[in-house]
Design an enzyme around this catalytic site. Structure first.
Site, PDB file in Angstrom:
ATOM      1  N   ASP A   1       0.868  -1.351  -0.446  1.00 35.73           N
ATOM      2  CA  ASP A   1       0.149   0.757   0.121  1.00 35.73           C
ATOM      3  C   ASP A   1       0.960   1.163  -0.129  1.00 35.73           C
ATOM      4  OD1 ASP A   1       1.071   0.429   2.952  1.00 35.73           O
ATOM      5  OD2 ASP A   1      -0.831  -0.959   3.615  1.00 35.73           O
TER       6      ASP A   1
ATOM      7  N   HIS B   1       6.623  -7.471  -1.218  1.00 32.81           N
ATOM      8  CA  HIS B   1       5.558  -8.378  -2.532  1.00 32.81           C
ATOM      9  C   HIS B   1       5.002  -6.864  -2.819  1.00 32.81           C
ATOM     10  CE1 HIS B   1       3.535 -11.176   1.367  1.00 32.81           C
ATOM     11  NE2 HIS B   1       4.773 -11.740   0.463  1.00 32.81           N
TER      12      HIS B   1
END
Ligand code: OAD
Length: 247
Positions: free
Chosen positions: A105, A120
């Site tokens: 995010d 990730h």
């Protein structure tokens, strides 16, 4: 008692030279970003295999990008919380501090963290599958769906590790190196179910680190954590920071 765990954690951190923190979706939950496996988790509503696999992207890149466009819109509206802010400040407290995150995010960098291993990937970056070029893209909403590479004209993909894919080799190596060298590893807001990320705390323990877990719920790591604090990251991390500042 939460206070006892926080005090023990502060003592361990005060004595540590090398501190490593591993975060997961739980640290962003109080900002309003849904987790993956919680009661309102994304994987309870959406099917991983339709959205977060290379096969899904080959089958329907528009659907996959629409989903990421929706998530980007949601994340763009939220703010980093006090948990992110504490971790950003801790970079200055320990010269060798390493933040490893599974989150895509971008809230850690927005809170000011700089030395981050994003295991990730990052939802604010695209990658051209042809030449591998990674580019920042902050358009909300996206200018075109699916987005295209400005050079080759082919489809770009989100710079995110999908199920069935390997993590970037240098990033996971650096994460293992930091974990094995850690005196203290703090694990915050992860269900510890996704590997290899979930193996890093074991690597840290294996070389003698004290493991501290901050999570409202138990996880497969809880039994190995020398110190387990059941609470929310946005409350516990500031409390821990205030204990540390007291000396
Ligand atoms: P999960 O959704 O699996 O787990 C979130 C964890 O956060 C749970 O253990 C919750 O108990 C905990 N939690 C919830 N609220 C919290 C709070 N306020 N403070 C602290 N903890 C809280 O998310 P991850 O473990 O991050 O992959 O999932 C790992 C990976 O699976 C993700 O990186 C994602 C997903 O598929 C990619 O995006 C590639």
């Amino acid at each position: 008692m939460i206070g006892d765990g926080v005090k023990q954690a502060a003592d361990a951190l005060r004595a540590a030279r090398r501190v490593v923190v591993l975060t997961g979706a739980g640290i962003s939950a109080e900002s309003g970003v849904p987790t993956f496996r919680g009661p309102d988790g994304l994987w309870r509503t959406y099917r991983v295999e339709h959205l977060a696999t290379p096969e899904a992207f080959s089958r329907d890149p528009t659907l996959v990008w629409q989903w990421y466009d929706w998530r980007r819109g949601l994340i763009a509206k939220v703010q980093p919380n006090p948990g992110h802010a504490v971790l950003a400040r801790w970079e200055a407290r320990w010269p060798s501090f390493v933040l490893i995150t599974q989150n895509v995010d971008g809230l850690h960098p927005r809170a000011g963290s700089r030395n981050i291993l994003e295991l990730h990937g990052n939802i604010w970056k695209t990658r051209c599958p042809v030449d591998g070029t990674i580019r920042p893209n902050h358009d909300v909403p996206l200018a075109e769906i699916p987005p295209r590479c400005p050079f080759c004209g082919g489809l770009v993909r989100p710079h995110i590790v999908w199920f069935g894919e390997s993590l970037d080799r240098d990033t996971i190596r650096a994460a293992y190196t930091a974990s094995r060298a850690a005196d203290v590893m703090l694990v915050v807001g992860t269900s510890a179910l996704v590997y290899p990320a979930a193996d890093l705390p074991h690597a840290a323990c294996g070389t003698g680190a004290t493991l501290i877990e901050i999570n409202p719920d138990a996880t497969p790591l809880t039994d190995d954590a020398g110190i387990s604090i059941r609470g929310k990251a946005g409350e516990i991390l500031p409390l821990l920071d205030s204990y540390l500042q007291r000396g």
